[in-house]
Design a protein around this motif. Structure first.
Motif, mmCIF file in Angstrom:
data_model
loop_
_atom_site.group_PDB
_atom_site.id
_atom_site.type_symbol
_atom_site.label_atom_id
_atom_site.label_comp_id
_atom_site.label_asym_id
_atom_site.label_seq_id
_atom_site.Cartn_x
_atom_site.Cartn_y
_atom_site.Cartn_z
ATOM 1 N N ASP A 30 7.266 4.978 35.368
ATOM 2 C CA ASP A 30 7.902 5.103 36.791
ATOM 3 C C ASP A 30 7.812 6.264 37.424
ATOM 4 O OD1 ASP A 30 11.411 5.290 35.219
ATOM 5 O OD2 ASP A 30 9.511 6.735 35.101
ATOM 6 N N THR A 31 7.212 7.320 36.887
ATOM 7 C CA THR A 31 7.039 8.361 37.595
ATOM 8 C C THR A 31 5.676 8.872 37.567
ATOM 9 O OG1 THR A 31 9.178 9.323 36.635
ATOM 10 C CG2 THR A 31 7.967 10.973 37.461
ATOM 11 N N TYR A 35 -0.986 17.240 40.038
ATOM 12 C CA TYR A 35 -1.183 18.768 39.600
ATOM 13 C C TYR A 35 -2.259 19.560 40.297
ATOM 14 C CZ TYR A 35 2.347 18.169 35.799
ATOM 15 O OH TYR A 35 3.493 17.919 35.163
ATOM 16 N N ASN A 50 9.227 8.983 41.890
ATOM 17 C CA ASN A 50 9.857 7.997 40.964
ATOM 18 C C ASN A 50 10.106 6.827 41.495
ATOM 19 O OD1 ASN A 50 12.575 7.113 39.622
ATOM 20 N ND2 ASN A 50 11.312 7.751 37.853
ATOM 21 N N ILE A 55 10.614 13.051 44.359
ATOM 22 C CA ILE A 55 11.666 13.683 43.784
ATOM 23 C C ILE A 55 11.320 15.238 43.351
ATOM 24 C CG2 ILE A 55 12.719 11.318 42.718
ATOM 25 C CD1 ILE A 55 10.994 12.307 39.837
ATOM 26 N N ILE A 56 10.213 15.594 43.373
ATOM 27 C CA ILE A 56 9.720 16.682 43.182
ATOM 28 C C ILE A 56 8.749 17.396 44.275
ATOM 29 C CG2 ILE A 56 8.537 18.607 41.765
ATOM 30 C CD1 ILE A 56 9.288 17.217 39.419
ATOM 31 N N PHE A 90 -5.133 16.775 39.528
ATOM 32 C CA PHE A 90 -4.968 15.715 38.485
ATOM 33 C C PHE A 90 -3.755 14.992 38.826
ATOM 34 C CE2 PHE A 90 -7.801 16.999 35.088
ATOM 35 C CZ PHE A 90 -8.059 18.122 35.219
ATOM 36 N N SER A 96 10.271 8.998 32.005
ATOM 37 C CA SER A 96 11.229 9.961 31.697
ATOM 38 C C SER A 96 10.872 11.528 31.696
ATOM 39 C CB SER A 96 12.111 9.612 30.307
ATOM 40 O OG SER A 96 12.640 8.176 30.456
ATOM 41 N N SER A 97 9.544 11.716 32.331
ATOM 42 C CA SER A 97 9.231 12.946 32.202
ATOM 43 C C SER A 97 9.058 13.667 31.181
ATOM 44 C CB SER A 97 10.104 13.856 33.065
ATOM 45 O OG SER A 97 11.243 14.353 32.640
ATOM 46 N N TYR A 98 8.718 12.950 29.776
ATOM 47 C CA TYR A 98 8.355 13.574 28.572
ATOM 48 C C TYR A 98 6.772 13.746 28.573
ATOM 49 C CZ TYR A 98 13.171 14.330 27.389
ATOM 50 O OH TYR A 98 14.650 14.655 27.453
ATOM 51 N N GLU A 99 6.362 12.902 27.686
ATOM 52 C CA GLU A 99 4.933 12.913 27.585
ATOM 53 C C GLU A 99 4.269 12.359 28.926
ATOM 54 O OE1 GLU A 99 3.434 10.488 24.262
ATOM 55 O OE2 GLU A 99 1.363 10.853 24.880
ATOM 56 N N GLN A 100 3.236 13.146 29.317
ATOM 57 C CA GLN A 100 2.756 12.905 30.489
ATOM 58 C C GLN A 100 1.212 12.657 30.305
ATOM 59 O OE1 GLN A 100 3.290 15.585 33.640
ATOM 60 N NE2 GLN A 100 5.517 15.548 33.491
ATOM 61 N N PHE A 102 -2.647 12.203 31.836
ATOM 62 C CA PHE A 102 -3.192 12.693 32.888
ATOM 63 C C PHE A 102 -4.548 11.729 33.342
ATOM 64 C CE2 PHE A 102 -1.536 17.003 33.969
ATOM 65 C CZ PHE A 102 -0.702 17.108 33.118
ATOM 66 N N GLY A 103 -4.828 11.741 34.373
ATOM 67 C CA GLY A 103 -5.885 11.170 34.759
ATOM 68 C C GLY A 103 -7.093 12.204 34.468
ATOM 69 N N TYR B 32 12.234 20.548 25.478
ATOM 70 C CA TYR B 32 11.101 19.730 24.883
ATOM 71 C C TYR B 32 9.965 20.560 25.240
ATOM 72 C CZ TYR B 32 7.187 15.958 25.021
ATOM 73 O OH TYR B 32 6.309 15.203 24.825
ATOM 74 N N TYR B 36 -0.603 20.540 24.827
ATOM 75 C CA TYR B 36 -1.776 19.796 25.519
ATOM 76 C C TYR B 36 -2.900 20.352 25.289
ATOM 77 C CZ TYR B 36 1.527 16.702 28.305
ATOM 78 O OH TYR B 36 2.374 15.774 28.643
ATOM 79 N N PRO B 44 -5.744 17.136 30.910
ATOM 80 C CA PRO B 44 -4.940 17.326 29.676
ATOM 81 C C PRO B 44 -4.577 16.152 28.814
ATOM 82 C CG PRO B 44 -4.316 18.660 31.596
ATOM 83 C CD PRO B 44 -5.349 17.244 32.171
ATOM 84 N N LEU B 46 -1.692 15.219 25.526
ATOM 85 C CA LEU B 46 -0.731 15.779 24.817
ATOM 86 C C LEU B 46 -1.152 15.523 23.271
ATOM 87 C CD1 LEU B 46 2.194 16.403 24.572
ATOM 88 C CD2 LEU B 46 2.768 13.920 23.835
ATOM 89 N N ARG B 93 9.863 21.727 29.132
ATOM 90 C CA ARG B 93 10.348 20.874 30.176
ATOM 91 C C ARG B 93 11.795 21.132 30.532
ATOM 92 N NH1 ARG B 93 13.909 16.821 29.773
ATOM 93 N NH2 ARG B 93 13.933 14.783 31.283
ATOM 94 N N SER B 99 14.253 12.074 35.683
ATOM 95 C CA SER B 99 12.713 12.065 36.030
ATOM 96 C C SER B 99 12.331 13.320 36.856
ATOM 97 C CB SER B 99 12.391 10.799 36.631
ATOM 98 O OG SER B 99 12.757 9.652 35.869
ATOM 99 N N ILE B 103 7.853 19.537 34.106
ATOM 100 C CA ILE B 103 7.100 20.427 32.969
ATOM 101 C C ILE B 103 6.366 21.474 33.574
ATOM 102 C CG2 ILE B 103 5.112 20.323 31.292
ATOM 103 C CD1 ILE B 103 6.150 17.544 30.513
#
Lengths: 111, 115
Positions: A30-31, A35, A50, A55-56, A90, A96-100, A102-103, B32, B36, B44, B46, B93, B99, B103
């Motif tokens: 959802d997010t 970069y 999101n 949101i940022i 990127f 939930s903004s934990y593991e991201q 990347f492309g 958290y 990476y 990158p 994880l 993080r 959301s 990070i």
């Protein structure tokens, strides 16, 4: 199956031009994020959406405008390109903004 | 303002040796701490992550050591292999389930493993 894809992979353009980079994710996240990675490899967040909502929004010139038509897509449009915009951009996605995730990146070169 | 400081900038290790990369953070609200790995021409990915209520996490040859009181954490790569040659980023993080939590990445360490 590519999880996060970006197009184009390489973009070479002249100063003053306008260009767009597209991103798509098929992870159901959802997010989504944009970069910028400069020549020294420093990785800095620019924007985050999101569920299509911004949101940022970091301190980024107004020439950069993100757009999310749906939660699987996030595009980046750049107006009046400058030499300093040269970098690798990127796209990433997460839940939930934990593991991201990347492309592969878009290497933008402004001449 | 850099909130996550990473060192060294570059590191050369012999094959089979231990690679150690260090990071320090300032914001005690971080919840958290991921690492990476980035290969040339790729995004990158994880590698391993830890929460601040744990002092160590190990996954295969990769271990994160976390010192909450010192606000420091490190990545150890045991039996380093040429295929581990890449740029490594530590990160942190902001706390909460929002959301909107960002990070923040460290400046990266370019690791080269000599055969």
């Amino acid at each position: 199956d590519t999880a996060v894809s970006q197009t184009p992979k390489y973009l070479v353009t002249q100063m003053g031009n306008d260009k767009s980079i597209k991103c798509e994710q098929n992870l159901g996240h959802d997010t989504m994020y944009w970069y910028k990675q400069d020549s020294k490899k420093f990785l800095k967040i620019m924007f985050s959406y999101n569920n299509k909502e911004l949101i940022i929004n970091e301190t980024v010139p107004n020439r950069f405008s993100p757009k999310s038509p749906d939660k699987a897509h996030l595009n980046l449009h750049i107006n009046s390109l400058e030499l300093g915009d040269s970098a690798v951009y990127f796209c990433a996605s997460s839940q939930s903004s934990y593991e991201q995730y990347f492309g592969p990146g878009t290497r933008l070169t402004v001449t | 303002q850099q909130q996550v400081k990473q060192s060294p900038q570059s590191l050369i290790v012999q094959k089979g040796g231990i690679s150690i990369i260090n990071c320090a953070y300032e914001n005690t609200a971080f919840d958290y701490f991921p690492w990476y790995q980035q290969f040339p021409g790729k995004g990158p990915a994880l590698l391993i992550a830890i929460r601040p209520d744990v002092s160590e996490k190990k996954e295969g040859r990769f271990t994160i050591s976390f010192n909450k009181s010192a606000k420091q954490f490190s990545l150890h790569i045991m039996d380093s292999q040429p295929g581990d040659s890449a740029t490594y980023f530590c990160a942190a993080r902001g706390s909460g389930y929002s959301s909107a939590s960002k990070i923040i990445f460290g400046s990266g360490t370019r690791l080269s493993i000599r055969p």
